[in-house]
Write a protein that holds these residues in place. Structure first.
Motif, PDB file in Angstrom:
ATOM      1  N   PRO A  58     -38.393  12.115 -34.595  1.00  0.00           N
ATOM      2  CA  PRO A  58     -39.309  11.021 -34.239  1.00  0.00           C
ATOM      3  C   PRO A  58     -39.614  11.016 -32.741  1.00  0.00           C
ATOM      4  O   PRO A  58     -38.766  11.390 -31.927  1.00  0.00           O
ATOM      5  CB  PRO A  58     -38.536   9.761 -34.639  1.00  0.00           C
ATOM      6  N   LEU A  59     -40.819  10.592 -32.398  1.00  0.00           N
ATOM      7  CA  LEU A  59     -41.184  10.486 -30.996  1.00  0.00           C
ATOM      8  C   LEU A  59     -40.366   9.374 -30.356  1.00  0.00           C
ATOM      9  O   LEU A  59     -40.099   8.350 -30.982  1.00  0.00           O
ATOM     10  CB  LEU A  59     -42.673  10.145 -30.845  1.00  0.00           C
ATOM     11  N   THR A  60     -40.008   9.580 -29.111  1.00  0.00           N
ATOM     12  CA  THR A  60     -39.325   8.521 -28.379  1.00  0.00           C
ATOM     13  C   THR A  60     -40.353   7.457 -28.028  1.00  0.00           C
ATOM     14  O   THR A  60     -41.569   7.683 -28.114  1.00  0.00           O
ATOM     15  CB  THR A  60     -38.708   9.065 -27.074  1.00  0.00           C
ATOM     16  N   PHE A  61     -39.878   6.306 -27.609  1.00  0.00           N
ATOM     17  CA  PHE A  61     -40.792   5.233 -27.206  1.00  0.00           C
ATOM     18  C   PHE A  61     -41.701   5.730 -26.086  1.00  0.00           C
ATOM     19  O   PHE A  61     -42.906   5.484 -26.089  1.00  0.00           O
ATOM     20  CB  PHE A  61     -39.989   4.003 -26.756  1.00  0.00           C
ATOM     21  N   GLU A  62     -41.117   6.476 -25.148  1.00  0.00           N
ATOM     22  CA  GLU A  62     -41.905   6.998 -24.029  1.00  0.00           C
ATOM     23  C   GLU A  62     -42.977   7.972 -24.520  1.00  0.00           C
ATOM     24  O   GLU A  62     -44.123   7.933 -24.064  1.00  0.00           O
ATOM     25  CB  GLU A  62     -40.979   7.689 -23.026  1.00  0.00           C
ATOM     26  N   GLU A  63     -42.616   8.850 -25.471  1.00  0.00           N
ATOM     27  CA  GLU A  63     -43.601   9.796 -26.020  1.00  0.00           C
ATOM     28  C   GLU A  63     -44.728   9.039 -26.721  1.00  0.00           C
ATOM     29  O   GLU A  63     -45.899   9.432 -26.638  1.00  0.00           O
ATOM     30  CB  GLU A  63     -42.941  10.759 -27.003  1.00  0.00           C
ATOM     31  N   GLN A  64     -44.387   7.957 -27.428  1.00  0.00           N
ATOM     32  CA  GLN A  64     -45.409   7.163 -28.102  1.00  0.00           C
ATOM     33  C   GLN A  64     -46.351   6.523 -27.083  1.00  0.00           C
ATOM     34  O   GLN A  64     -47.571   6.503 -27.282  1.00  0.00           O
ATOM     35  CB  GLN A  64     -44.767   6.076 -28.969  1.00  0.00           C
ATOM     36  N   GLU A  65     -45.788   6.021 -25.978  1.00  0.00           N
ATOM     37  CA  GLU A  65     -46.629   5.423 -24.933  1.00  0.00           C
ATOM     38  C   GLU A  65     -47.566   6.459 -24.329  1.00  0.00           C
ATOM     39  O   GLU A  65     -48.752   6.203 -24.142  1.00  0.00           O
ATOM     40  CB  GLU A  65     -45.758   4.830 -23.823  1.00  0.00           C
ATOM     41  N   ILE A  66     -47.030   7.647 -24.039  1.00  0.00           N
ATOM     42  CA  ILE A  66     -47.841   8.717 -23.452  1.00  0.00           C
ATOM     43  C   ILE A  66     -48.941   9.132 -24.429  1.00  0.00           C
ATOM     44  O   ILE A  66     -50.092   9.326 -24.042  1.00  0.00           O
ATOM     45  CB  ILE A  66     -46.956   9.925 -23.060  1.00  0.00           C
ATOM     46  N   LEU A  67     -48.580   9.237 -25.711  1.00  0.00           N
ATOM     47  CA  LEU A  67     -49.565   9.622 -26.722  1.00  0.00           C
ATOM     48  C   LEU A  67     -50.694   8.594 -26.778  1.00  0.00           C
ATOM     49  O   LEU A  67     -51.871   8.947 -26.784  1.00  0.00           O
ATOM     50  CB  LEU A  67     -48.882   9.757 -28.090  1.00  0.00           C
ATOM     51  N   THR A  68     -50.331   7.315 -26.781  1.00  0.00           N
ATOM     52  CA  THR A  68     -51.346   6.254 -26.821  1.00  0.00           C
ATOM     53  C   THR A  68     -52.266   6.332 -25.603  1.00  0.00           C
ATOM     54  O   THR A  68     -53.493   6.291 -25.734  1.00  0.00           O
ATOM     55  CB  THR A  68     -50.665   4.867 -26.867  1.00  0.00           C
ATOM     56  N   GLU A  69     -51.675   6.478 -24.411  1.00  0.00           N
ATOM     57  CA  GLU A  69     -52.480   6.562 -23.187  1.00  0.00           C
ATOM     58  C   GLU A  69     -53.379   7.790 -23.212  1.00  0.00           C
ATOM     59  O   GLU A  69     -54.543   7.727 -22.818  1.00  0.00           O
ATOM     60  CB  GLU A  69     -51.562   6.628 -21.959  1.00  0.00           C
ATOM     61  N   THR A  70     -52.835   8.907 -23.685  1.00  0.00           N
ATOM     62  CA  THR A  70     -53.603  10.145 -23.690  1.00  0.00           C
ATOM     63  C   THR A  70     -54.749  10.077 -24.687  1.00  0.00           C
ATOM     64  O   THR A  70     -55.841  10.570 -24.402  1.00  0.00           O
ATOM     65  CB  THR A  70     -52.679  11.347 -23.999  1.00  0.00           C
ATOM     66  N   ILE A  71     -54.526   9.452 -25.841  1.00  0.00           N
ATOM     67  CA  ILE A  71     -55.617   9.280 -26.814  1.00  0.00           C
ATOM     68  C   ILE A  71     -56.745   8.485 -26.165  1.00  0.00           C
ATOM     69  O   ILE A  71     -57.922   8.815 -26.319  1.00  0.00           O
ATOM     70  CB  ILE A  71     -55.120   8.593 -28.104  1.00  0.00           C
ATOM     71  N   ASN A  72     -56.388   7.463 -25.402  1.00  0.00           N
ATOM     72  CA  ASN A  72     -57.403   6.641 -24.742  1.00  0.00           C
ATOM     73  C   ASN A  72     -58.172   7.409 -23.674  1.00  0.00           C
ATOM     74  O   ASN A  72     -59.280   7.028 -23.313  1.00  0.00           O
ATOM     75  CB  ASN A  72     -56.763   5.391 -24.129  1.00  0.00           C
TER      76      ASN A  72
END
Length: 117
Positions: free
Chosen positions: A26-40
């Motif tokens: 599973p992605l870490t919380f930090e990876e999820q945040e980075i993924l969300t920012e990068t999608i944006n």
């Protein structure tokens, strides 16, 4: 005699045990945040790819203009698939121009004086 069987096509790059483990981790919380920012930050022409990946794993109506999505609600495989897509398609940051003048190196701090007791 029976004809020889046709040679099997070469398998596509088989996932290494490491990539399979990474895929299931599973992605870490930090990876999820980075993924969300990068999608944006993705260019508009890449967003249909993101939407397609999400639609493949979730039940989304096909006519939605905007998707409000919590990354942590997606399954791990979908998160990893999105992560790979985004990293492949994110615009590369432009290299910053290097300053032409070199700053002088800071002098090392003097050693503390011994304290007499």
């Amino acid at each position: 005699p029976a004809p020889a069987p046709a040679p099997a096509p070469a398998p596509a790059a088989a996932p290494t045990p490491e990539s399979t483990v990474e895929e299931e981790k599973p992605l870490t919380f930090e990876e999820q945040e980075i993924l969300t920012e990068t999608i944006n930050e993705l260019p508009d022409d890449k967003l249909p790819g993101v939407i397609q990946i999400i639609r493949e794993s979730a039940s989304l109506a096909g006519d939605e203009e905007e998707i409000d999505l919590d990354i942590d609600q997606l399954d791990t495989a979908t998160q990893r698939k999105l992560q790979r897509f985004v990293m492949k398609n994110v615009p590369k940051p432009k290299p910053k121009p290097k300053p032409s003048k070199k700053k002088p190196a800071a002098a090392p701090a003097p050693a503390p004086a011994p304290v007499a007791s």
